[in-house]
Motif scaffolding. Structure first.
Motif, short mmCIF file in Angstrom:
data_model
loop_
_atom_site.label_atom_id
_atom_site.label_comp_id
_atom_site.label_asym_id
_atom_site.label_seq_id
_atom_site.Cartn_x
_atom_site.Cartn_y
_atom_site.Cartn_z
N MET A 79 0.83 -1.20 0.00
CA MET A 79 0.00 0.00 0.00
C MET A 79 0.86 1.25 0.00
N GLU A 94 -2.16 6.34 0.02
CA GLU A 94 -3.37 5.55 0.12
C GLU A 94 -3.57 5.05 1.55
N GLU A 116 -11.07 -5.34 8.00
CA GLU A 116 -10.38 -5.45 6.72
C GLU A 116 -10.32 -6.91 6.29
N SER A 124 -1.66 -2.30 6.33
CA SER A 124 -2.92 -1.55 6.36
C SER A 124 -3.59 -1.65 7.73
N PHE A 156 -13.01 -2.67 4.70
CA PHE A 156 -11.91 -2.49 3.75
C PHE A 156 -11.71 -3.79 2.98
N ASP A 195 -9.61 -5.84 0.50
CA ASP A 195 -8.28 -5.91 -0.09
C ASP A 195 -7.78 -7.35 -0.09
N HIS A 216 -7.59 -10.93 -5.56
CA HIS A 216 -8.16 -10.10 -6.62
C HIS A 216 -8.63 -10.89 -7.83
N ILE A 222 -12.28 0.19 -0.96
CA ILE A 222 -11.87 -0.86 -1.89
C ILE A 222 -10.50 -0.51 -2.44
N HIS A 223 -9.55 -1.43 -2.32
CA HIS A 223 -8.19 -1.17 -2.76
C HIS A 223 -7.94 -1.76 -4.14
N ASP A 224 -6.97 -1.18 -4.85
CA ASP A 224 -6.52 -1.66 -6.16
C ASP A 224 -7.63 -1.57 -7.21
N PRO A 236 -11.33 -5.79 -8.47
CA PRO A 236 -11.78 -4.76 -7.54
C PRO A 236 -12.58 -3.64 -8.24
N LEU A 278 -7.29 3.61 -4.20
CA LEU A 278 -8.22 3.42 -3.08
C LEU A 278 -9.50 4.19 -3.35
#
Length: 206
Positions: free
Chosen positions: A18, A22, A41, A49, A134, A136, A139, A163-165, A177, A199
Motif C-alpha cells: 500500500m 493511500e 479489513e 494496512s 476495507f 483488499d 483479486h 476498496i483497494h486496487d 476490484p 483506493l
C-alpha cells in the motif's frame, strides 16, 4: 509523538504493497466515519494496512478486525510475480504470512483482533454491524465477488466501504476490484467519496 502518530510511522515503515498516500487516506476515512462499530479489513498480508486502521482506532476507541487465511493470494504462490520464498513454512511447504503479520501489528495488539480464516467462512457467523469495511483480499474475479457478496451487506448505513486496487484501465491492474466498485455503485445504496490513487471510498446511504 502521540501513540497514533507512532502507529502511523510504523505503518509507513512496514512491509507491504500500500502506497503511503493511500494508507493515510484509509486512516483518515476510518477516523472520519461517524457510525458506531468496528473497522474490518479483508486481506491483511503482513499487517501494513492494519496499522493504518489501528492508528485511527486508538483515536476513536474502536476495534480493528483483520480477516486473512495468511496463505497468500494467487500472485504470491511459487512461480508467480510476487512470490517470496522466505515466507514459505518449511513444515507445511505453504506460504504463511501470519508470523510476519504478528511482528508488524505487535504495537497495536490491544486494538487489532486477527482472525485467521477465509473471509466467507467468518461472514457466516458475523453479526456485528461494521463502521468501515476495507476490501483488499484476493483479486480474482471469483474471490472479489465472493467477498463483496459476503460482507458489504454487513456495513451499517452511514458506514464507509473502502476498496483497494481499483483500476479502471486494465493496463494499470486487475479488474476484479474495479468490478466490485462498479457493482456497488450501480446498486444505488452507496455514494462515492473522494478517493486516493487506487483506493476508492463509498458511503452507505441505505
Amino acid at each position: 509523538m502521540s501513540r497514533a502518530d507512532e502507529l502511523l510511522a510504523a505503518a509507513a515503515a512496514a512491509p507491504g504493497f500500500m502506497p503511503a498516500d493511500e494508507g493515510r487516506a484509509l486512516h483518515d476515512a476510518a477516523l472520519a466515519v461517524e457510525v458506531p462499530g468496528p473497522l474490518l479489513e479483508i486481506g491483511s498480508w503482513m499487517g501494513k494496512s492494519a496499522l493504518y486502521l489501528a492508528a485511527a482506532a486508538v483515536r476513536t476507541g474502536r476495534t480493528v478486525v483483520t480477516v486473512d487465511h495468511h496463505r497468500g493470494s494467487e500472485e504470491h504462490q511459487p512461480g508467480w510475480e510476487y512470490h517470496q520464498p522466505e515466507l514459505v513454512d518449511p513444515a507445511t511447504g505453504l506460504l504463511d504470512t501470519l508470523p510476519s503479520f504478528r511482528r508488524t501489528v505487535h504495537p497495536a495488539e490491544d486494538v487489532v483482533v486477527a482472525v485467521v480464516a477465509r473471509s466467507e467462512v467468518l461472514a457466516q457467523v458475523w453479526t456485528t454491524p461494521l463502521a468501515l469495511l476495507f476490501l483488499d483480499g484476493s483479486h480474482t474475479e471469483e474471490s472479489a465477488r465472493r467477498d463483496q457478496e459476503a460482507w458489504v451487506g454487513k456495513l451499517s448505513v452511514g458506514g464507509t466501504l473502502a476498496i483497494h486496487d481499483v483500476f479502471p484501465d486494465p493496463a494499470d491492474g486487475g479488474q476484479a476490484p474495479f468490478g466490485v466498485h462498479q457493482r456497488v455503485l450501480a446498486s444505488g445504496e452507496f455514494t462515492e467519496l473522494p478517493g486516493t490513487g487506487s483506493l476508492r471510498l463509498l458511503r452507505r446511504l441505505r
